[in-house]
Scaffold this active site. Structure first.
Site, PDB file in Angstrom:
ATOM      1  N   GLU A  66      -9.040  -0.961   7.661  1.00 14.55           N
ATOM      2  CA  GLU A  66      -8.962  -0.140   6.445  1.00 14.55           C
ATOM      3  C   GLU A  66      -8.931  -1.043   5.212  1.00 14.55           C
ATOM      4  O   GLU A  66      -8.330  -2.117   5.221  1.00 14.55           O
ATOM      5  CB  GLU A  66      -7.694   0.712   6.495  1.00 14.55           C
ATOM      6  CG  GLU A  66      -7.464   1.576   5.268  1.00 14.55           C
ATOM      7  CD  GLU A  66      -6.113   2.283   5.275  1.00 14.55           C
ATOM      8  OE1 GLU A  66      -5.965   3.249   4.504  1.00 14.55           O
ATOM      9  OE2 GLU A  66      -5.207   1.872   6.037  1.00 14.55           O
TER      10      GLU A  66
ATOM     11  N   CYS B  86      -6.100   5.562   9.168  1.00 12.77           N
ATOM     12  CA  CYS B  86      -4.682   5.238   9.132  1.00 12.77           C
ATOM     13  C   CYS B  86      -3.765   6.459   9.247  1.00 12.77           C
ATOM     14  O   CYS B  86      -3.572   6.994  10.339  1.00 12.77           O
ATOM     15  CB  CYS B  86      -4.394   4.419   7.879  1.00 12.77           C
ATOM     16  SG  CYS B  86      -2.882   3.412   8.014  1.00 12.77           S
TER      17      CYS B  86
ATOM     18  N   LYS C 289     -10.611   9.538   3.316  1.00 12.47           N
ATOM     19  CA  LYS C 289      -9.307   9.739   3.947  1.00 12.47           C
ATOM     20  C   LYS C 289      -8.650  11.026   3.445  1.00 12.47           C
ATOM     21  O   LYS C 289      -8.492  11.214   2.237  1.00 12.47           O
ATOM     22  CB  LYS C 289      -8.420   8.532   3.637  1.00 12.47           C
ATOM     23  CG  LYS C 289      -7.058   8.533   4.291  1.00 12.47           C
ATOM     24  CD  LYS C 289      -6.314   7.252   3.925  1.00 12.47           C
ATOM     25  CE  LYS C 289      -4.952   7.157   4.571  1.00 12.47           C
ATOM     26  NZ  LYS C 289      -4.248   5.906   4.165  1.00 12.47           N
TER      27      LYS C 289
END
Length: 256
Positions: free
Chosen positions: A42, A141, A107
Site C-alpha cells: 500500500e 489494508c 480504498k
C-alpha cells in the site's frame, strides 16, 4: 485450467519520496520473469502519510512507471498510491496489465485511527476484473476488517490486499487474511511493508498467500525484506468449492 504464479514484494518504503521508491522497486523487479502477478505494498510511492496525496507523484507518472514494469515482466503489476484526482485525494489501488490496461480501486474503508477519513475520499465501487482466467478482487489494508465488503458473491477467485499494517496489530492481519480465505472459499494474498515509517510506526510484514482452506502457502519471517512466491491452482479451487459448497448457505448481505 490456468494456474497463477504470484509474487509479493515485502519491502521498506522511503518516507514521502516517490522517485526513491520507484528506483528501489526498479531494482526489485529487475530480472523477474515468468510470474503472472507482482504485488507491491500500500502507498508504495510514499508510505502511509496523510499529506501524501498532495505531495506525491502524479497518477500519470505512477501509471506510466507501472506500465513499463508490467511490459518488462509480462505480469500484472499491483500496488496502491496516494493520489490527487478530480474528486480529491484518494488511496488508489492500481493494477496494470502488460498491454497498458489499468484497473483502479479506491480504498473504501479509511483508517480513522490515523484520521485517514479526514485526508482522503473513500471509494464507493467494488471492483472485480479478470486476468489470465482468474477473477480478482483488489482491496486495501483496513478493508480487511470488513467481511461484507469482501464477501464472495460467486464472482471472484482471488482477493488481493495491500497494506501498511503496523506490527502491534500483526496478529489481526494474520488472522483476518485466513478468515477471509476460509469464509469466501477463495485464495487470499496480502502484501504488507516492513521497516519504520516517518511517523515512527514499525511494520513486521507478515505478507502471505492463503489457500481457500486457510493453509499458509507462502510467507516470510517477520521484518524480512524479501520476495514471496506462490503458485495457485484454479482446478483445485473449483474442486474444493464443489466438494464443500458452503457458499450455497451464505447469508444474503446487501450494501446500501
Amino acid at each position: 485450467m490456468p494456474g497463477l504464479k504470484i509474487t509479493l514484494l515485502q519491502q521498506p518504503l522511503v518516507w514521502m519520496d516517490g522517485p526513491a521508491n520507484l528506483r528501489h522497486f526498479d531494482r526489485q523487479l529487475e530480472g523477474i520473469q515468468g510470474r503472472d502477478i507482482i504485488v507491491l505494498p500500500e502507498m508504495f510511492t510514499t508510505g502511509f502519510a496523510m499529506e501524501a496525496a498532495t505531495q506525491s507523484l502524479p497518477e500519470n507518472d505512477v501509471v506510466m512507471w507501472m506500465q513499463s514494469k508490467a511490459r518488462q515482466t509480462n505480469a500484472l503489476i499491483a500496488g496502491s498510491a496516494a493520489l490527487q484526482v478530480e474528486r480529491g485525494p484518494v488511496n488508489r489501488f492500481l493494477l496494470v496489465e502488460p498491454d497498458g490496461r489499468v484497473h483502479r480501486y479506491d480504498k473504501r474503508h479509511l483508517f480513522r485511527m490515523a484520521d485517514e477519513h479526514h485526508h482522503y475520499e473513500a471509494g464507493n465501487e467494488r471492483v472485480i476484473f479478470e486476468w489470465r482466467g482468474w477473477r480478482i478482487l483488489p482491496l486495501v489494508c483496513y478493508d480487511l476488517r470488513f467481511p461484507v465488503w469482501s464477501r464472495n458473491r460467486g464472482d471472484y477467485d482471488l482477493a488481493l490486499y495491500v497494506a501498511n499494517w503496523p506490527a502491534p496489530r500483526s496478529l489481526h492481519w494474520q488472522a483476518l487474511l485466513v478468515a477471509r480465505a476460509i469464509e469466501n472459499l477463495a485464495y487470499v494474498a496480502g502484501c504488507n511493508r516492513v521497516g519504520t515509517d516517518g511517523n515512527g510506526h514499525h511494520y513486521r510484514g507478515d505478507s502471505r498467500v492463503v489457500s481457500p482452506q486457510g493453509e499458509i502457502l507462502a510467507t516470510a519471517d517477520p521484518h524480512q525484506v524479501t520476495r514471496i512466491d506462490a503458485e495457485l491452482s484454479l482446478t483445485a479451487l473449483k474442486e474444493y468449492r464443489e466438494k464443500f459448497p458452503a457458499w450455497q448457505d451464505a447469508d444474503p448481505f446487501t450494501l446500501d
